[in-house]
Structure formats: structure tokens, C-alpha cells
Write a protein that holds these residues in place. Structure first.
Motif, PDB file in Angstrom:
ATOM      1  N   ILE A  10      45.983  40.149  42.053  1.00 50.85           N
ATOM      2  CA  ILE A  10      46.652  40.656  40.906  1.00 50.85           C
ATOM      3  C   ILE A  10      45.818  41.031  39.858  1.00 50.85           C
ATOM      4  N   VAL A  11      44.757  40.225  39.494  1.00 49.19           N
ATOM      5  CA  VAL A  11      43.654  41.022  38.411  1.00 49.19           C
ATOM      6  C   VAL A  11      42.929  42.175  38.884  1.00 49.19           C
ATOM      7  N   ARG A  12      42.678  42.184  40.064  1.00 48.68           N
ATOM      8  CA  ARG A  12      41.896  43.291  40.499  1.00 48.68           C
ATOM      9  C   ARG A  12      42.591  44.771  40.542  1.00 48.68           C
ATOM     10  N   GLN A  13      44.035  44.464  40.262  1.00 52.46           N
ATOM     11  CA  GLN A  13      44.736  45.694  40.153  1.00 52.46           C
ATOM     12  C   GLN A  13      44.947  46.193  38.710  1.00 52.46           C
ATOM     13  N   ILE A  14      44.587  45.494  37.693  1.00 54.51           N
ATOM     14  CA  ILE A  14      44.505  45.881  36.539  1.00 54.51           C
ATOM     15  C   ILE A  14      43.442  47.337  36.227  1.00 54.51           C
ATOM     16  N   PRO A  15      44.010  48.425  35.921  1.00 54.32           N
ATOM     17  CA  PRO A  15      43.037  49.441  35.711  1.00 54.32           C
ATOM     18  C   PRO A  15      42.181  49.317  34.483  1.00 54.32           C
ATOM     19  N   ILE A  16      40.977  50.068  34.588  1.00 55.06           N
ATOM     20  CA  ILE A  16      40.111  50.147  33.688  1.00 55.06           C
ATOM     21  C   ILE A  16      40.982  50.866  32.258  1.00 55.06           C
ATOM     22  N   VAL A  38      46.007  30.315  35.662  1.00 57.47           N
ATOM     23  CA  VAL A  38      45.487  31.724  35.855  1.00 57.47           C
ATOM     24  C   VAL A  38      43.949  31.729  34.955  1.00 57.47           C
ATOM     25  N   GLY A  39      44.040  31.051  34.054  1.00 60.08           N
ATOM     26  CA  GLY A  39      42.821  30.607  33.064  1.00 60.08           C
ATOM     27  C   GLY A  39      41.754  29.782  33.885  1.00 60.08           C
ATOM     28  N   TYR A  40      42.287  28.737  34.365  1.00 63.18           N
ATOM     29  CA  TYR A  40      41.257  27.895  35.293  1.00 63.18           C
ATOM     30  C   TYR A  40      40.815  28.827  36.528  1.00 63.18           C
ATOM     31  N   ALA A  41      41.649  29.741  37.208  1.00 61.71           N
ATOM     32  CA  ALA A  41      41.212  30.453  38.264  1.00 61.71           C
ATOM     33  C   ALA A  41      40.068  31.358  37.929  1.00 61.71           C
ATOM     34  N   LEU A  42      40.382  32.205  36.809  1.00 60.74           N
ATOM     35  CA  LEU A  42      39.430  33.201  36.238  1.00 60.74           C
ATOM     36  C   LEU A  42      38.244  32.311  35.719  1.00 60.74           C
ATOM     37  N   TYR A  43      38.468  31.361  35.141  1.00 64.14           N
ATOM     38  CA  TYR A  43      37.024  30.803  34.661  1.00 64.14           C
ATOM     39  C   TYR A  43      36.176  30.515  35.707  1.00 64.14           C
ATOM     40  N   ALA A  48      29.614  38.479  37.328  1.00 62.47           N
ATOM     41  CA  ALA A  48      29.347  39.495  38.205  1.00 62.47           C
ATOM     42  C   ALA A  48      30.210  40.025  39.261  1.00 62.47           C
ATOM     43  N   SER A  49      31.231  39.004  39.462  1.00 67.73           N
ATOM     44  CA  SER A  49      32.108  39.303  40.515  1.00 67.73           C
ATOM     45  C   SER A  49      32.779  40.787  40.371  1.00 67.73           C
ATOM     46  N   ASP A  50      33.492  40.966  41.729  1.00 70.52           N
ATOM     47  CA  ASP A  50      34.542  42.336  41.376  1.00 70.52           C
ATOM     48  C   ASP A  50      35.702  42.115  40.919  1.00 70.52           C
ATOM     49  N   ILE A  51      35.923  40.935  40.722  1.00 70.19           N
ATOM     50  CA  ILE A  51      37.140  40.753  39.939  1.00 70.19           C
ATOM     51  C   ILE A  51      36.968  40.829  38.566  1.00 70.19           C
ATOM     52  N   PRO A  52      37.860  41.781  37.927  1.00 70.50           N
ATOM     53  CA  PRO A  52      37.748  42.188  36.556  1.00 70.50           C
ATOM     54  C   PRO A  52      38.411  41.138  35.536  1.00 70.50           C
ATOM     55  N   TRP A  53      37.943  39.913  35.581  1.00 72.44           N
ATOM     56  CA  TRP A  53      38.358  38.857  34.779  1.00 72.44           C
ATOM     57  C   TRP A  53      38.234  39.087  33.201  1.00 72.44           C
ATOM     58  N   HIS A  54      37.628  39.983  32.725  1.00 68.27           N
ATOM     59  CA  HIS A  54      37.534  40.459  31.275  1.00 68.27           C
ATOM     60  C   HIS A  54      38.795  41.270  30.839  1.00 68.27           C
ATOM     61  N   ARG A  55      39.684  41.551  31.797  1.00 65.37           N
ATOM     62  CA  ARG A  55      40.651  42.350  31.403  1.00 65.37           C
ATOM     63  C   ARG A  55      41.959  41.410  31.103  1.00 65.37           C
ATOM     64  N   VAL A  56      41.883  40.054  31.231  1.00 59.95           N
ATOM     65  CA  VAL A  56      42.973  39.314  30.901  1.00 59.95           C
ATOM     66  C   VAL A  56      42.746  38.541  29.817  1.00 59.95           C
ATOM     67  N   THR A  75      30.834  38.354  26.174  1.00 60.96           N
ATOM     68  CA  THR A  75      30.758  39.558  27.235  1.00 60.96           C
ATOM     69  C   THR A  75      31.884  39.998  27.743  1.00 60.96           C
ATOM     70  N   GLN A  76      33.030  39.268  27.427  1.00 63.29           N
ATOM     71  CA  GLN A  76      34.345  39.744  27.639  1.00 63.29           C
ATOM     72  C   GLN A  76      34.784  40.769  26.674  1.00 63.29           C
ATOM     73  N   LYS A  77      34.293  40.704  25.272  1.00 65.21           N
ATOM     74  CA  LYS A  77      34.437  41.557  24.368  1.00 65.21           C
ATOM     75  C   LYS A  77      33.815  42.888  24.546  1.00 65.21           C
ATOM     76  N   VAL A  78      32.644  42.771  24.968  1.00 61.43           N
ATOM     77  CA  VAL A  78      31.564  44.064  25.378  1.00 61.43           C
ATOM     78  C   VAL A  78      32.307  44.912  26.375  1.00 61.43           C
ATOM     79  N   LEU A  79      32.599  44.133  27.423  1.00 63.41           N
ATOM     80  CA  LEU A  79      33.024  44.830  28.663  1.00 63.41           C
ATOM     81  C   LEU A  79      34.374  45.514  28.264  1.00 63.41           C
ATOM     82  N   LEU A  80      35.265  44.934  27.490  1.00 61.84           N
ATOM     83  CA  LEU A  80      36.404  45.632  27.019  1.00 61.84           C
ATOM     84  C   LEU A  80      36.285  46.794  26.372  1.00 61.84           C
TER      85      LEU A  80
END
Length: 105
Positions: A10-16, A38-43, A48-56, A75-80
Motif C-alpha cells: 500500500i505504502v509503495r502506491q502513495i505518489p510523490i 502500520v507504524g510498527y511496520a514502517l519503523y 534507504a529502502s524502496d518503501i516511501p515510509w516518509h509519506r505516512v 529526515t522524514q520532514k526533509v524528504l517530504l
């Protein structure tokens, strides 16, 4: 497919340039009422993975602070911000503007 893999799918589907909430991802992954899962999974995801965790983010439009993430909040703030997402002076994201609506993209 494992529960975590389903969340990652699901998270991989969130667009830029868009975000989703933990609750929204839990609903889409058929894990109604389990946003913390979901939080535990993203933690567990490597930054550096291909999962855009920062978009959640949380339902308030904020980055959920984690003292265990070792710089991940910054890092999350910077990426967003690099994706064009703006934060207001209180550190919140305008969900009306940036919330992902699956099927509309």
C-alpha cells in the motif's frame, strides 16, 4: 503475503508529493483500527529502502515523533519537503491539499 508486506504494498502506491495517514494505510491494508501496526511496520523499514515510509504521517497532519528513530523525524520532514510538501508554522501538513486519495491518480 505477510501483514507487513501488505502494508508495504500500500505504502509503495502513495505518489510523490502526497501523504497518507497511518489509519488510512491500515484501512487500505484491511487492518481496520490498527494504525499502530502500520507504524510498527514502517519503523522496521530501512530509511534507504524502496518503501516511501516518509509519506505516512499521523491523522493530525504531523510527523509522529519517535525517540528511537535516530534522526528519522528530521529526515522524514526533509524528504517530504523535497517532494514539494509544505509544513505550516506549527509543523503540520495541510491534509486537504496533500492527502492521497487512491484511485484518483
Amino acid at each position: 503475503m505477510s501483514t507487513y508486506e501488505n502494508i508495504y504494498k500500500i505504502v509503495r502506491q502513495i505518489p510523490i508529493g502526497k501523504v497518507a495517514t497511518y489509519g488510512q494505510v491500515s484501512e487500505l491494508a484491511n487492518l481496520s483500527g490498527k494504525p499502530r501496526l502500520v507504524g510498527y511496520a514502517l519503523y522496521r523499514v530501512d530509511i534507504a529502502s524502496d518503501i516511501p515510509w516518509h509519506r505516512v504521517i499521523n491523522a493530525k497532519g504531523e510527523i509522529s515523533y519517535s525517540p528511537l528513530r535516530q534522526g528519522g523525524d528530521y529526515t522524514q520532514k526533509v524528504l517530504l519537503e523535497q517532494e514539494g510538501i509544505e509544513f505550516n508554522t506549527e509543523g503540520k501538513i495541510n491534509l486537504r491539499q496533500y492527502l492521497w486519495h487512491p484511485g484518483n491518480y
